[in-house]
Design a protein around this motif. Structure first.
Motif, PDB file in Angstrom:
ATOM      1  N   MET A 221      52.619  80.826  18.024  1.00 23.94           N
ATOM      2  CA  MET A 221      51.970  82.051  17.583  1.00 23.94           C
ATOM      3  C   MET A 221      50.657  82.163  18.324  1.00 23.94           C
ATOM      4  O   MET A 221      49.824  81.240  18.292  1.00 23.94           O
TER       5      MET A 221
ATOM      6  N   ARG B 159      55.162  85.265  18.495  1.00 28.15           N
ATOM      7  CA  ARG B 159      54.433  85.881  17.398  1.00 28.15           C
ATOM      8  C   ARG B 159      52.982  86.082  17.814  1.00 28.15           C
ATOM      9  O   ARG B 159      52.414  85.264  18.551  1.00 28.15           O
TER      10      ARG B 159
ATOM     11  N   ASP C  52      51.896  90.216  13.770  1.00 27.22           N
ATOM     12  CA  ASP C  52      52.498  89.451  12.677  1.00 27.22           C
ATOM     13  C   ASP C  52      51.503  89.115  11.581  1.00 27.22           C
ATOM     14  O   ASP C  52      51.895  88.973  10.417  1.00 27.22           O
TER      15      ASP C  52
END
Length: 218
Positions: free
Chosen positions: A5, A117, A143
């Motif tokens: 992420m 993400r 996200d």
């Protein structure tokens, strides 16, 4: 292995550098960066915190902070001209005309297109949300967003990274921070994140690719 992420800082990464914003504000109001930074520090010192913490931790409302800024600026220079400044709605004036960093916007979109993400992890201000969200709108949906003024802790406090992990449901080992402040990157690394210290667009894109395997932007 799951995709990392990628957490983007707002100020100085998705937005222009802070010094550029100080210069722009000077051009509009006549208040110099030095005057602003001195006043920021003075207002914060009254609360025993870092210069932007009164706003970024929501210790003061924007209006309360603005009145304090006017007071300390006039104490430092009784003849200062504040007629062009609107401190009680500072964010509206500060972000006027500001556009997102197009390369970082493209990088965020590119990451999403490749299955990564994307989050925004920022020291930010309650009353400034409409302005900064408008600036980052070209990024599209992300996200997760973690704001210091909402969670009550700000970078470089390691706790904010723990809060971000919990909010996003992502372990530290899968988190990568892009931030323009070295101390924030160091704090992120101290809790098991990886980090890219943003210095310029080209270097950041290159280092991010090296850390995550994200294909180069075409």
């Amino acid at each position: 292995m799951p995709q990392p992420m990628i957490w983007f800082d707002f100020g100085g990464v998705l937005s222009p550098p802070l010094d550029e914003l100080f210069d722009s504000y000077h051009a509009r109001t006549g208040i110099t960066p030095r005057q602003m930074k001195t006043a920021l520090a003075a207002v914060a010192a009254e609360l025993g915190v870092e210069p932007l913490a009164p706003l970024e931790l929501a210790l003061l409302t924007e209006a309360e902070w603005g009145r304090s800024m006017v007071r300390v600026l006039r104490q430092a220079d009784p003849g200062i001209d504040l007629s062009r400044a609107r401190f009680e709605e500072f964010g509206r004036q500060w972000f006027e005309g500001v556009r997102a960093n197009p390369v970082m916007v493209a990088t965020a979109r590119h990451a999403k297109e490749h299955g990564y993400r994307v989050g925004i992890l920022s020291n930010n201000v309650v009353e400034w949300e409409p302005y900064w969200r408008a600036i980052v709108e070209p990024v599209g949906e992300v996200d997760c967003i973690v704001d210091s003024c909402v969670v009550g802790v700000r970078k470089p406090d390691p706790e904010i990274f723990r809060r971000a992990e919990k909010e996003a449901g992502v372990p530290a080992a899968e988190c990568v921070l892009i931030d323009d402040l070295a101390e924030n990157c160091a704090a992120a690394r101290s809790v098991g994140w990886r980090a890219v210290h943003f210095r310029n667009n080209a270097r950041t894109v290159r280092e991010l690719a090296g850390l995550t395997g994200l294909p180069a932007l075409v």
